[in-house]
Write an enzyme that holds these catalytic residues in place. Structure first.
Site, PDB file in Angstrom:
ATOM      1  N   ARG A 184       0.876  -1.178   0.000  1.00  0.00           N
ATOM      2  CA  ARG A 184       0.000   0.000   0.000  1.00  0.00           C
ATOM      3  C   ARG A 184       0.906   1.218   0.000  1.00  0.00           C
ATOM      4  O   ARG A 184       1.747   1.383   0.885  1.00  0.00           O
ATOM      5  CB  ARG A 184      -0.907   0.011   1.233  1.00  0.00           C
ATOM      6  CG  ARG A 184      -1.613   1.345   1.439  1.00  0.00           C
ATOM      7  CD  ARG A 184      -2.686   1.315   2.494  1.00  0.00           C
ATOM      8  NE  ARG A 184      -3.856   0.589   2.030  1.00  0.00           N
ATOM      9  CZ  ARG A 184      -5.071   0.693   2.584  1.00  0.00           C
ATOM     10  NH1 ARG A 184      -5.257   1.493   3.620  1.00  0.00           N
ATOM     11  NH2 ARG A 184      -6.079  -0.002   2.113  1.00  0.00           N
ATOM     12  N   CYS A 236     -16.550   1.967   1.240  1.00  0.00           N
ATOM     13  CA  CYS A 236     -15.379   1.094   1.430  1.00  0.00           C
ATOM     14  C   CYS A 236     -14.847   1.168   2.853  1.00  0.00           C
ATOM     15  O   CYS A 236     -14.152   0.249   3.297  1.00  0.00           O
ATOM     16  CB  CYS A 236     -14.283   1.469   0.437  1.00  0.00           C
ATOM     17  SG  CYS A 236     -13.774   3.185   0.561  1.00  0.00           S
ATOM     18  N   HIS A 279      -7.660   0.804  -6.172  1.00  0.00           N
ATOM     19  CA  HIS A 279      -7.845  -0.047  -4.988  1.00  0.00           C
ATOM     20  C   HIS A 279      -8.575  -1.321  -5.427  1.00  0.00           C
ATOM     21  O   HIS A 279      -9.738  -1.545  -5.079  1.00  0.00           O
ATOM     22  CB  HIS A 279      -8.667   0.733  -3.954  1.00  0.00           C
ATOM     23  CG  HIS A 279      -8.589   0.156  -2.564  1.00  0.00           C
ATOM     24  ND1 HIS A 279      -7.794  -0.918  -2.232  1.00  0.00           N
ATOM     25  CD2 HIS A 279      -9.222   0.530  -1.410  1.00  0.00           C
ATOM     26  CE1 HIS A 279      -7.944  -1.179  -0.940  1.00  0.00           C
ATOM     27  NE2 HIS A 279      -8.798  -0.319  -0.420  1.00  0.00           N
ATOM     28  N   GLN A 307     -10.414  -3.860  -2.916  1.00  0.00           N
ATOM     29  CA  GLN A 307     -11.658  -3.319  -2.378  1.00  0.00           C
ATOM     30  C   GLN A 307     -12.819  -3.561  -3.340  1.00  0.00           C
ATOM     31  O   GLN A 307     -13.899  -4.033  -2.948  1.00  0.00           O
ATOM     32  CB  GLN A 307     -11.505  -1.812  -2.131  1.00  0.00           C
ATOM     33  CG  GLN A 307     -12.785  -1.129  -1.667  1.00  0.00           C
ATOM     34  CD  GLN A 307     -13.205  -1.588  -0.287  1.00  0.00           C
ATOM     35  OE1 GLN A 307     -12.393  -1.561   0.625  1.00  0.00           O
ATOM     36  NE2 GLN A 307     -14.452  -2.007  -0.120  1.00  0.00           N
ATOM     37  N   ASP A 325     -17.369   7.321  -0.901  1.00  0.00           N
ATOM     38  CA  ASP A 325     -16.079   7.198  -0.216  1.00  0.00           C
ATOM     39  C   ASP A 325     -15.802   8.561   0.415  1.00  0.00           C
ATOM     40  O   ASP A 325     -16.523   9.540   0.143  1.00  0.00           O
ATOM     41  CB  ASP A 325     -14.992   6.807  -1.245  1.00  0.00           C
ATOM     42  CG  ASP A 325     -13.624   6.549  -0.607  1.00  0.00           C
ATOM     43  OD1 ASP A 325     -13.560   6.408   0.640  1.00  0.00           O
ATOM     44  OD2 ASP A 325     -12.624   6.510  -1.340  1.00  0.00           O
ATOM     45  N   ARG A 370     -13.839  -8.411   2.371  1.00  0.00           N
ATOM     46  CA  ARG A 370     -12.415  -8.169   2.091  1.00  0.00           C
ATOM     47  C   ARG A 370     -11.613  -9.429   2.428  1.00  0.00           C
ATOM     48  O   ARG A 370     -10.694  -9.801   1.722  1.00  0.00           O
ATOM     49  CB  ARG A 370     -11.888  -6.982   2.916  1.00  0.00           C
ATOM     50  CG  ARG A 370     -12.476  -5.618   2.577  1.00  0.00           C
ATOM     51  CD  ARG A 370     -12.143  -5.182   1.168  1.00  0.00           C
ATOM     52  NE  ARG A 370     -10.718  -5.243   0.888  1.00  0.00           N
ATOM     53  CZ  ARG A 370      -9.824  -4.289   1.201  1.00  0.00           C
ATOM     54  NH1 ARG A 370     -10.235  -3.176   1.769  1.00  0.00           N
ATOM     55  NH2 ARG A 370      -8.541  -4.429   0.916  1.00  0.00           N
TER      56      ARG A 370
HETATM   57  N1  NVA Z   1     -10.047   6.893  -1.009  1.00  0.00           N
HETATM   58  C1  NVA Z   1      -9.603   6.439   0.285  1.00  0.00           C
HETATM   59  C2  NVA Z   1      -9.840   4.974   0.407  1.00  0.00           C
HETATM   60  C3  NVA Z   1      -9.467   4.387   1.741  1.00  0.00           C
HETATM   61  C4  NVA Z   1      -9.701   2.905   1.804  1.00  0.00           C
HETATM   62  C5  NVA Z   1      -8.140   6.789   0.489  1.00  0.00           C
HETATM   63  O1  NVA Z   1      -7.350   6.613  -0.455  1.00  0.00           O
HETATM   64  O2  NVA Z   1      -7.794   7.259   1.566  1.00  0.00           O
HETATM   65  N1   CP Z   2     -11.257  -0.031   2.780  1.00  0.00           N
HETATM   66  C1   CP Z   2      -9.957  -0.118   3.152  1.00  0.00           C
HETATM   67  O1   CP Z   2      -9.041  -0.339   2.361  1.00  0.00           O
HETATM   68  O2   CP Z   2      -9.787   0.054   4.488  1.00  0.00           O
HETATM   69  P1   CP Z   2      -8.386   0.224   5.227  1.00  0.00           P
HETATM   70  O3   CP Z   2      -7.807   1.556   4.805  1.00  0.00           O
HETATM   71  O4   CP Z   2      -8.723   0.188   6.683  1.00  0.00           O
HETATM   72  O5   CP Z   2      -7.479  -0.890   4.823  1.00  0.00           O
END
Ligand code: NVA
Ligand code: CP
Length: 329
Positions: free
Chosen positions: A123, A285, A150, A153, A245, A313
């Site tokens: 990540r 999400c 993502h 997800q 989101d 997930r």
């Molecule tokens: N769009 C959000 C998704 C988190 C799972 C982010 O990138 O922070």
């Molecule tokens: N939805 C998701 O990816 O959650 P986290 O950021 O907690 O991993």
């Protein structure tokens, strides 16, 4: 509402063998529709086994390195539990604790990790880092979220929708909010499974044109549709599912005040949900910024399926790992 072309309906191919057409999972865009169906079918099988208490050690003795350069609850824990339930093990590696955080290159990190483990998940912010890692590692690499996409997800979301509606093709999914990583992956997921997707965003935070064009071919092949409607009240009309989101993604914290102003009318609240079909579900999400993009009333209400998404997930992660790491032949 600006309509994109509707296309001849050609049935998506059913999952045939037990092999994915890819060796890493970087984006939904790279997957074939049959890959998506294979992941969803495998996840459903593994979920049923887990619920029945049947062990499924498909990755006995295998290891996964999980590099996190950003915060995570769901992705981190679901990967870790997934590896454990599959009989393997995950090593959590916080980016700042690795030499990566002190400037060691992605390529060198990938080459070294590949000497120890069987797969890597990462990540990070810049999507190019995940691509570089996959090019140099020589073992499966899984995108655990980048600023661009993502995929894990969205695969869990597709499983959740399939469980709820018994199908994906023809569903009307309305995404209200930022044209971000989650939205971009959703566009590709919808295009490859024949979902009718409506995007409702403020003009300045709309999805990039490249993603729209890049996914057009998939819509043509699989009977998907994509519409844009900047009026959320109208966009959600007839929706089977309303998805949102956060307005401020990880790394955008400095833009918080400006974004709150731009997204104000895009909040999912009871009034907006009343415009969707009565049977419509609410999706997110997570994590949610409660009472920004969604009110407590909606996220805690009877239409909300956000915790089913979160649970899935785990099951989807297991399918992805088992399929990419040779656990299913
Ligand atoms: N769009 C959000 C998704 C988190 C799972 C982010 O990138 O922070
Ligand atoms: N939805 C998701 O990816 O959650 P986290 O950021 O907690 O991993």
């Amino acid at each position: 509402m600006k309509a994109k072309k509707e296309h001849a309906k050609k049935p998506a191919k059913k999952s045939g063998g037990k092999k994915l057409s890819v060796t890493s999972l970087l984006t939904i865009a790279q997957l074939q529709p049959q890959d998506i169906h294979l992941i969803l079918d495998t996840a459903a099988e593994l979920k049923a086994m887990q619920k029945a208490g049947k062990a499924h050690p498909l990755l006995k003795g295998k290891t996964l390195a999980a590099i996190f350069e950003k915060s995570s609850t769901r992705t981190r824990v679901s990967f870790e539990v997934a590896m454990y339930q599959l009989g393997g093990m995950m090593y959590y590696l916080a980016g700042r604790d690795l030499q990566l955080g002190r400037g060691e290159s992605i390529a060198d990190t990938a080459r070294v990790l590949a000497r120890y483990v069987d797969a890597i998940t990462i990540r990070t912010d810049d999507h190019r880092k995940v691509v570089e890692m996959s090019k140099t590692a020589g073992i499966p690499v899984i995108n655990a979220l980048t600023d661009y996409s993502h995929p894990c997800q969205i695969l869990a979301d597709l499983l959740t929708l399939k469980e709820r509606f018994g199908k994906l093709k023809g569903l009307r999914l309305v995404y209200v909010g930022d044209g971000n990583n989650v939205a971009r992956s959703l566009v590709f997921g919808a295009a490859k499974t024949g979902i009718q997707l409506v995007m409702s965003s403020p003009a300045e935070y709309s999805l990039d044109q490249q993603a729209v064009e890049f996914s057009e071919n998939d819509r043509e092949k699989n009977g998907g549709e994509l519409y844009f409607n900047a009026e959320p009240g109208r966009a959600v009309m007839g929706a089977d599912a309303v998805y949102t989101d956060v307005w401020v993604s990880m790394g955008q914290e400095k833009e918080h005040a400006q974004r709150l102003r731009s997204f104000k009318k895009f909040q999912i609240n009871g009034k907006l949900m009343a415009n969707a079909a009565p049977s419509a579900v609410f999706m997110h999400c997570l994590p949610a910024h409660r009472n920004e993009e969604v009110t407590d009333e909606v996220i805690d209400g009877p239409q909300s399926i956000v915790f089913d998404q979160a649970e899935n997930r785990l099951h989807v992660q297991k399918a992805i790992l088992a399929l990419l790491m040779g656990g299913i032949k």
